[in-house]
Design a protein around this motif. Structure first.
Motif, PDB file in Angstrom:
ATOM      1  N   GLY A  67       0.853  -1.182   0.000  1.00  0.00           N
ATOM      2  CA  GLY A  67       0.000   0.000   0.000  1.00  0.00           C
ATOM      3  C   GLY A  67       0.884   1.225   0.000  1.00  0.00           C
ATOM      4  N   THR A  68       0.698   2.058   0.986  1.00  0.00           N
ATOM      5  CA  THR A  68       1.556   3.247   1.065  1.00  0.00           C
ATOM      6  C   THR A  68       2.757   3.002   1.977  1.00  0.00           C
ATOM      7  OG1 THR A  68       0.206   4.051   2.884  1.00  0.00           O
ATOM      8  CG2 THR A  68      -0.366   4.827   0.682  1.00  0.00           C
ATOM      9  N   ASN A 181      -0.948  -0.352  17.807  1.00  0.00           N
ATOM     10  CA  ASN A 181      -1.644  -0.451  16.521  1.00  0.00           C
ATOM     11  C   ASN A 181      -0.634  -0.877  15.463  1.00  0.00           C
ATOM     12  OD1 ASN A 181      -3.481  -0.192  14.421  1.00  0.00           O
ATOM     13  ND2 ASN A 181      -3.071   2.001  14.187  1.00  0.00           N
ATOM     14  N   TRP A 182      -0.381  -2.178  15.400  1.00  0.00           N
ATOM     15  CA  TRP A 182       0.658  -2.684  14.507  1.00  0.00           C
ATOM     16  C   TRP A 182       0.273  -2.538  13.052  1.00  0.00           C
ATOM     17  CZ3 TRP A 182       5.335  -3.848  16.096  1.00  0.00           C
ATOM     18  CH2 TRP A 182       5.551  -4.306  17.398  1.00  0.00           C
ATOM     19  N   TRP A 183       1.246  -2.196  12.245  1.00  0.00           N
ATOM     20  CA  TRP A 183       1.165  -2.491  10.823  1.00  0.00           C
ATOM     21  C   TRP A 183       1.913  -3.799  10.636  1.00  0.00           C
ATOM     22  CZ3 TRP A 183       5.128  -3.754   7.581  1.00  0.00           C
ATOM     23  CH2 TRP A 183       4.789  -3.924   6.241  1.00  0.00           C
ATOM     24  N   ARG A 186       0.489  -7.876   5.268  1.00  0.00           N
ATOM     25  CA  ARG A 186      -0.700  -8.592   4.828  1.00  0.00           C
ATOM     26  C   ARG A 186      -0.738  -8.418   3.326  1.00  0.00           C
ATOM     27  NH1 ARG A 186      -2.710  -5.641   9.797  1.00  0.00           N
ATOM     28  NH2 ARG A 186      -3.314  -7.261  11.262  1.00  0.00           N
ATOM     29  N   GLU A 187      -0.964  -9.463   2.655  1.00  0.00           N
ATOM     30  CA  GLU A 187      -0.873  -9.345   1.205  1.00  0.00           C
ATOM     31  C   GLU A 187      -2.171  -9.746   0.529  1.00  0.00           C
ATOM     32  OE1 GLU A 187       2.430 -11.843   0.312  1.00  0.00           O
ATOM     33  OE2 GLU A 187       1.201 -13.632   0.111  1.00  0.00           O
ATOM     34  N   ALA A 188      -2.372  -9.131  -0.606  1.00  0.00           N
ATOM     35  CA  ALA A 188      -3.489  -9.541  -1.445  1.00  0.00           C
ATOM     36  C   ALA A 188      -3.186 -10.926  -1.984  1.00  0.00           C
ATOM     37  CB  ALA A 188      -3.667  -8.552  -2.583  1.00  0.00           C
ATOM     38  N   LYS A 189      -4.197 -11.757  -2.031  1.00  0.00           N
ATOM     39  CA  LYS A 189      -3.959 -13.143  -2.442  1.00  0.00           C
ATOM     40  C   LYS A 189      -4.140 -13.328  -3.936  1.00  0.00           C
ATOM     41  CE  LYS A 189      -3.563 -14.693   1.843  1.00  0.00           C
ATOM     42  NZ  LYS A 189      -2.459 -15.485   2.396  1.00  0.00           N
TER      43      LYS A 189
ATOM     44  N   ASP B 474      -9.940  -4.591   0.732  1.00  0.00           N
ATOM     45  CA  ASP B 474      -8.810  -4.884  -0.149  1.00  0.00           C
ATOM     46  C   ASP B 474      -7.925  -3.645  -0.259  1.00  0.00           C
ATOM     47  OD1 ASP B 474      -7.339  -5.928  -2.603  1.00  0.00           O
ATOM     48  OD2 ASP B 474      -8.833  -7.501  -2.292  1.00  0.00           O
ATOM     49  N   LEU B 497      -6.736   6.255   3.449  1.00  0.00           N
ATOM     50  CA  LEU B 497      -5.667   7.239   3.270  1.00  0.00           C
ATOM     51  C   LEU B 497      -6.210   8.656   3.393  1.00  0.00           C
ATOM     52  CD1 LEU B 497      -3.753   5.589   0.283  1.00  0.00           C
ATOM     53  CD2 LEU B 497      -3.219   5.472   2.730  1.00  0.00           C
ATOM     54  N   SER B 506      -4.744   6.041  -5.650  1.00  0.00           N
ATOM     55  CA  SER B 506      -3.960   7.255  -5.779  1.00  0.00           C
ATOM     56  C   SER B 506      -3.326   7.326  -7.164  1.00  0.00           C
ATOM     57  CB  SER B 506      -2.872   7.265  -4.694  1.00  0.00           C
ATOM     58  OG  SER B 506      -1.911   8.243  -4.999  1.00  0.00           O
ATOM     59  N   LYS B 508      -0.587   8.420  -7.766  1.00  0.00           N
ATOM     60  CA  LYS B 508       0.840   8.065  -7.631  1.00  0.00           C
ATOM     61  C   LYS B 508       1.029   6.556  -7.620  1.00  0.00           C
ATOM     62  CE  LYS B 508       1.793  12.105  -4.773  1.00  0.00           C
ATOM     63  NZ  LYS B 508       2.069  12.544  -3.402  1.00  0.00           N
ATOM     64  N   ASP B 509      -0.018   5.839  -7.367  1.00  0.00           N
ATOM     65  CA  ASP B 509       0.069   4.391  -7.239  1.00  0.00           C
ATOM     66  C   ASP B 509      -0.457   3.754  -8.516  1.00  0.00           C
ATOM     67  OD1 ASP B 509      -0.130   1.737  -6.679  1.00  0.00           O
ATOM     68  OD2 ASP B 509      -1.590   1.951  -5.053  1.00  0.00           O
ATOM     69  N   HIS B 514      -5.737  -4.817  -7.148  1.00  0.00           N
ATOM     70  CA  HIS B 514      -6.258  -6.112  -6.731  1.00  0.00           C
ATOM     71  C   HIS B 514      -7.741  -6.023  -6.351  1.00  0.00           C
ATOM     72  CE1 HIS B 514      -6.719  -9.516  -3.826  1.00  0.00           C
ATOM     73  NE2 HIS B 514      -5.932 -10.132  -4.703  1.00  0.00           N
ATOM     74  N   LEU B 547      -5.868  -2.327   2.946  1.00  0.00           N
ATOM     75  CA  LEU B 547      -4.513  -2.809   2.654  1.00  0.00           C
ATOM     76  C   LEU B 547      -3.576  -1.661   2.290  1.00  0.00           C
ATOM     77  CD1 LEU B 547      -5.123  -6.105   0.636  1.00  0.00           C
ATOM     78  CD2 LEU B 547      -4.400  -5.869   3.009  1.00  0.00           C
ATOM     79  N   MET B 548      -4.134  -0.520   1.925  1.00  0.00           N
ATOM     80  CA  MET B 548      -3.285   0.632   1.621  1.00  0.00           C
ATOM     81  C   MET B 548      -2.609   1.167   2.880  1.00  0.00           C
ATOM     82  SD  MET B 548      -2.785   1.585  -1.347  1.00  0.00           S
ATOM     83  CE  MET B 548      -3.258   0.958  -2.939  1.00  0.00           C
ATOM     84  N   GLY B 550      -2.289  -0.952   6.144  1.00  0.00           N
ATOM     85  CA  GLY B 550      -2.750  -2.183   6.771  1.00  0.00           C
ATOM     86  C   GLY B 550      -2.453  -2.296   8.248  1.00  0.00           C
ATOM     87  N   THR B 551      -2.974  -1.379   9.022  1.00  0.00           N
ATOM     88  CA  THR B 551      -2.792  -1.471  10.471  1.00  0.00           C
ATOM     89  C   THR B 551      -3.917  -2.302  11.077  1.00  0.00           C
ATOM     90  OG1 THR B 551      -4.113   0.489  10.883  1.00  0.00           O
ATOM     91  CG2 THR B 551      -1.757   0.828  10.511  1.00  0.00           C
ATOM     92  N   ASP B 552      -3.656  -2.739  12.301  1.00  0.00           N
ATOM     93  CA  ASP B 552      -4.698  -3.501  12.993  1.00  0.00           C
ATOM     94  C   ASP B 552      -5.964  -2.662  13.142  1.00  0.00           C
ATOM     95  OD1 ASP B 552      -2.959  -5.567  13.192  1.00  0.00           O
ATOM     96  OD2 ASP B 552      -2.489  -5.287  15.324  1.00  0.00           O
ATOM     97  N   TRP B 573      -7.348 -11.365   1.163  1.00  0.00           N
ATOM     98  CA  TRP B 573      -6.050 -10.958   1.699  1.00  0.00           C
ATOM     99  C   TRP B 573      -5.719 -11.814   2.908  1.00  0.00           C
ATOM    100  CZ3 TRP B 573      -5.999  -9.255   6.775  1.00  0.00           C
ATOM    101  CH2 TRP B 573      -7.228  -8.841   7.318  1.00  0.00           C
TER     102      TRP B 573
END
Lengths: 189, 931
Positions: A67-68, A181-183, A186-189, B474, B497, B506, B508-509, B514, B547-548, B550-552, B573
């Motif tokens: 992501g970013t 607040n963990w990052w 995680r990936e797209a499958k 996603d 975001l 974005s 830029k992206d 997906h 996912l952009m 992806g924090t808890d 995901w």
């Protein structure tokens, strides 16, 4: 705030003395105490516009982009905790964190801390009571969360401050849970 | 002056000295008394004794007599008889008489005699009136409260009249009229009137004669209709003149009949009658129509008022008829040359083609009038044109109706325009083998999800996902994409975001895309002449691009956001694949899923669909590492539907992970060169087919791709099927939806799928779950679904970590020996008849190395049910950098025991199937979910 700066200084000195990957930290996932190992060579950056790349000469992005979020490998003479701290000092809104692993190996999956803490308070506590209690710890609510009753996102700085804040809250014994607040990868499958 | 005074005093003394007194006073009648003096007036002759004015009567017995009698006569001796011409004494009071000339008084020894009034007659004279007759005029005869009515004829008339008015007194008959303002007598029945009155002298009515029976005669009022008002297209309100008895016909529709010039196609009797208020009732017809501005007449009969008088009345609402001319409710293009139109009501002549005209930019080469019109059920009309002509896909269409009439004669005149509706064949549908596998791309015919029969099963909008809302969790979704925008919920998405609903990738992206592909698989808009079809091509989409960032916190928000209105959460995901490692999930994730199951869809539960994982063939970093979906704490959660992938040949996709937690499978394809899944991509040369990655095999229209694959593709297919299932039966709970998908899934790869038939008589494979989803079978089962699982039972208690019910084994596992260590858990009195899911928390620790945990890669873990079903939870495998994490309180899950009886011995076996390292089976904790 003083405590956080002190903690950062202590950790920084430890990291200078210790071999990379060997410094561990604990955090709480629910009531489970978990351990992460810091990777002194990597920092995570969470903003779309990078401040690391122009500031840290020789930083190289690793494992693509999530992501970013970017993971940067630092030049050999720079330690991640220092860089993360420095980035935040130089760029007021920089969201930069050391990178951690669940296992004591630098090749394990990445974790990093973009800031804030997820706190679940006792169901009997009112919103006002919660905010009051947090203000007693000099903490502020970012937002009320939807995934659980009395769950709040509580403000903390990115990086190790997030672990310190989460542990400080949990170890009061007054809350149901308190986790950074963990990052994490995680990936797209 | 002095002299006169002295004379008067002397005269008075002289009289007193003569000592004449009134000896006694006697009564003779109510108007006559006698006074007897003590001495004869001869001694003192006084002619005044015969003068009436010489006497003054007083005291309580006086009644209405005048002060002085009318006449006086000498009765005998010293007794004088006094008579009054009018008035009477008050019965029971004493009398005092004063003889004025001598200033002497006498009082009666007894009481006066008055005449008591009596009631001599009572007659009912009107619906709310009666007359009572008394023997004399009354003092309080005009006080209404003094009259009380009783008796069976009373009906609803009040016990006391509202008013009493004095009438004339003729001889000994004094008339009083009693009237009421409400209520009525019961016809020809008796009432008894009782009066509590006094005559003018104060004599109370004779107790024996204070009441009178009267016949109510014909003076009862039959109810009547006072108003009839047409209040709606199928409702007429009728108002009665009085309150009606609720249980005596007033609510019976057969007691009302409609007629009149406006009756149209209404049935004679309404279908229902309901009370509106007071005396007003609403007659409702379930079908039919009145004729506008014509008379509506209602006849009411049989129903009775409160005293039982039946109604027999007719009333009209002149020119009150309300009808509507036929209108176009909706229309839908069914093919390039066929449009189905739904009219609000049947047309009188249903096959006339020139009633319908077509215009608009989407008209294409179709003529203005259709060639044929075919009536369908539900007031649908199928308009067909020459098959050599065609409308323009995605264009605007306008349908007009004119000159036709409905069955009552209202003339049609209505137009309905729609944009983005023109039927065009979705050009890439032919490549979408997952929807209809015709053998294209060398696939096996029929190896698809059998969804086309679902779409073709309805004329109206009830079978393509309409009204079902799906969240694509996603990396994003291009909400303005040409083939999605019609299905995107405006303002429903969330961008983590920008922290608003304006979801877009974005600029830029250029690489992400997906979620865009996932969204197209679920709900690419159908029949719009562009792109693809989704599985539920009219379902509503919202996108959460967690996912952009992806924090808890963002993750749990995306899983529970708008849970009340999102039906399905599609999650393609998870943690990284192909490392051979197990990946936990944070407690917040587990709690978010629980919250969604408990509160989503207002308690029916969010349907969480999850990618099982693509790590079966390892990864670039670890080509030999084979993942098992059971090592992914997201995909093996009880609350999610874990989905594996199959190819267009009906075999497990090479990358698709196996696992006991797999619920179903769906097409995910192989790779782009072999043709994967055709779906939407980001508009232009970005996203999946960005320059540099763009495959020559892919489409030249780079807003689409056929290179989407993975369990990421299989997952939205199951999300789409779930949408169709929920549309068929919106009351299904999350456990019902899972069960329907499992029960209707199709067995594939029978020879190589290592299928087992469990004790619940269900086929299960660790490669496919219960099989490939069958949309048509699932929707059919959902529509008639009657099972009621009741509350979920968890035995013994929900798993909490650390495992609170852990059974300690602490037994060394023989190295390189497939026999391993076996533990047996006997389950009794679980309260569960049928298993839905089983969790097994296991701790196995290495014996010869604790610092480099490589041991779990040597282990095989199986769970065998009392019915003999063997579920393999882990097998020996390679791990990234040859470091496998220990199974420390690791929770495995298994779907394999669905519908089995859990009572009996469950056998857990842990074996070390590789040489060198050794370890100990420390503990386990088994949890069974079911009903």
């Amino acid at each position: 705030m003083k405590k956080l700066i002190l903690l950062t200084l202590v950790l920084t000195s430890v990291l200078h003395a210790a071999p990379v990957h060997k410094t561990s930290y604990h955090w709480y996932d629910g009531s489970q105490k978990k351990t992460v190992w810091i990777n002194a060579e990597l920092v995570g950056e969470f903003d779309e516009t990078s401040v690391v790349q122009p500031s840290v000469q020789g930083a190289q992005q690793v494992r693509g982009q999530f992501g970013t979020t970017r993971i940067w490998r630092l030049p050999k003479n720079q330690l991640s905790a220092n860089v993360a701290s420095r980035m935040r000092q130089q760029h007021a809104r920089a969201s930069v964190s050391p990178v951690f692993h669940d296992r004591n190996t630098p090749k394990a999956a990445f974790r990093a801390l973009p800031g804030d803490v997820i706190v679940v308070f006792k169901p009997t506590w009112s919103d006002a009571q919660i905010k009051n209690w947090l203000s007693g710890l000099n903490l502020q609510v970012v937002e009320k969360m939807t995934h659980e009753k009395n769950a709040y996102l509580v403000q903390s700085a990115p990086g190790l401050a997030s672990i310190a804040t989460a542990n400080r809250i949990y170890e009061t014994g007054q809350v149901v849970s308190s986790s950074p607040n963990w990052w994490s990868e995680r990936e797209a499958k | 002056m002095k002299k006169l005074t002295i004379f008067a005093v002397l005269l008075s003394l002289s009289s007193w000295c003569m000592a004449v007194t009134i000896d006694h006073v006697d009564y003779h009648s109510s108007k006559q008394i006698s006074v007897t003096f003590s001495d004869d007036f001869d001694d003192v002759p006084d002619a005044r004794a015969l003068v009436a004015k010489s006497y003054i009567l007083s005291n309580t017995g006086k009644g209405t007599l005048a002060a002085s009698p009318t006449s006086v006569a000498l009765d005998s001796g010293t007794t004088y008889l006094m008579t009054w011409a009018a008035g009477e004494m008050f019965n029971g009071g004493p009398l005092t008489i004063k003889y004025v000339p001598l200033n002497i008084t006498g009082t009666s020894a007894g009481t006066a005699t008055g005449v008591l009034p009596i009631m001599t007659n009572a007659v009912v004279t009107g619906p709310r009136a009666m007359t009572v007759v008394f023997s004399e005029k009354l003092k309080d005869g005009t006080l209404a409260a003094n009259y009380t009515l009783t008796g069976s004829g009373l009906g609803t008339i009040g016990a006391h009249p509202a008013k009493a008015v004095a009438g004339p007194c003729i001889s000994v008959s004094c008339y009083y009229s009693l009237t009421w303002t409400a209520g009525e007598f019961v016809g020809s029945d008796m009432v008894e009137v009782t009066a509590n009155v006094k005559d003018l002298a104060g004599n109370v009515i004779n107790g024996d004669m204070d009441d009178y029976n009267a016949n109510t005669g014909p003076y009862s009022i039959a109810p009547a209709l006072t108003k009839v008002a047409v209040t709606g297209l199928r409702t007429v309100d009728v108002t009665f003149s009085e309150v009606m008895k609720s249980d005596d016909g007033v609510l019976d529709a057969t007691n009302y009949a409609v007629s009149g010039t406006g009756v149209g196609t209404f049935a004679t009797n309404p279908d229902t009658v309901t009370l509106v208020k007071a005396n007003t009732y609403r007659l409702t017809w379930a079908s039919g129509e009145m004729l506008t501005a014509k008379d509506i007449t209602i006849a009411a009969s049989t129903a009775t008022d409160l005293v039982g008088n039946p109604v027999n009345s007719t009333k009209s609402h002149l020119k009150g008829g309300k009808g509507t001319p036929p209108t176009i409710l909706t229309f839908d293009a069914k093919s390039p040359y066929r449009i189905d139109v739904q009219i609000s009501e049947p047309l009188l002549f249903p096959t006339v083609n020139q009633y319908f005209t077509l215009s608009g930019t989407g008209k294409g080469s179709l003529a203005m009038y259709p060639d044929t019109v075919t009536p369908l059920s539900g007031n649908w009309y199928s308009l067909e044109w020459d098959s050599d002509t065609a409308m323009v896909g995605n264009g605007a269409l306008t349908i007009a109706i004119g000159y036709c009439t409905d069955s009552v004669g209202h003339i049609c005149k209505h137009t309905l325009a729609k944009t983005n509706v023109g039927f065009g064949v979705d050009p890439l549908f032919a490549d979408q083998w997952h929807l209809s596998n015709t053998g294209q791309f060398s696939g096996t015919t029929g190896e698809d999800i059998n969804v086309v029969p679902v779409w073709e099963s309805c004329e109206d909008n009830t079978c393509r996902g309409e009204g079902i809302r799906i969240a694509v969790v996603d990396d994003g979704m291009e909400i303005t994409h040409e083939d999605l925008k019609s299905n995107v919920v405006v303002g429903g998405s969330y961008n983590y975001l920008t922290k608003n609903s304006s979801l877009a990738y974005s600029s830029k992206d250029k690489w992400s895309g997906h979620g865009q592909a996932v969204a197209g698989i679920i709900a690419g808009r159908d029949n719009n002449g562009i792109g693809v079809k989704g599985v539920a091509p009219r379902a509503s989409l919202v996108g959460y691009n967690f996912l952009m960032k992806g924090t808890d916190a963002n993750g749990v928000n995306a899983l529970t956001r708008s849970a009340a209105i999102n039906h399905i959460s599609s999650n393609s995901w998870g943690p990284p694949d192909g490392y051979g490692l197990y990946w936990g999930a944070p407690t917040s994730f587990l709690n978010a899923i629980t919250t969604g199951l408990n509160t989503g869809r207002t308690g029916l539960g969010t349907i969480y669909v999850w990618a099982a994982g693509n790590g079966y063939s390892g990864s670039m970093e670890c080509p030999g590492c084979v993942d098992n979906s059971n090592e992914d704490a997201y995909a093996n959660n009880r609350g999610v539907i874990a989905v594996g992938a199959v190819s267009n040949l009906g075999f497990k996709s090479s990358y698709s992970e196996w696992g006991a937690n797999l619920w179903v499978s769906a097409p995910g394809g192989e790779f782009c060169g072999d043709h994967a899944i055709t779906t939407t991509d980001r508009t232009g040369a970005v996203g999946i087919n960005i320059d540099g990655i763009y495959s020559a095999d892919d489409y030249s229209n780079r807003s689409y791709t056929k290179c989407m694959n993975g369990t990421s593709s299989a997952t939205p297919i199951v999300s789409g099927v779930s949408a169709l299932v929920l549309q068929a039966n919106p009351n299904l709970g999350w456990r019902d939806v899972r069960y329907i998908l499992a029960k209707t899934a199709r067995q594939v790869d029978v020879a190589g799928g290592e299928w087992t038939t469990n004790g619940g008589n269900l086929h299960f494979s660790h490669q496919y779950g219960f099989g490939v989803v069958d949309a048509d079978a699932a929707v059919l089962m959902a529509a008639d679904y009657e099972d009621n699982f009741g509350d979920e039972i968890i035995f013994p208690t929900p798993v909490t970590l650390p495992a609170t019910n852990a059974v300690v084994v602490n037994e060394a596992i023989d190295d390189n020996d497939s026999n391993g260590v076996t533990a047996t858990k006997s389950i009794t009195s679980s309260g569960i008849d049928k298993v839905e899911w089983v969790d097994l928390v296991v701790t196995v620790l290495p014996g010869n190395s604790t610092t480099m945990p490589t041991y779990s890669g040597d282990l095989k873990v199986t769970l065998t049910s009392p019915q003999g079903t063997v579920s393999t939870l882990a097998v020996p495998h390679s791990c990234y950098e040859d470091v496998c994490d220990n199974y420390l309180l690791w929770k495995f899950s298994s779907a394999a025991f669905l519908d089995e009886d859990p009572e009996g011995d469950w056998i857990i076996n842990v074996s070390d199937e590789n040489a060198t390292q050794t370890g100990t089976f420390v503990s386990y904790d088994i949890k069974i979910y079911g009903h």
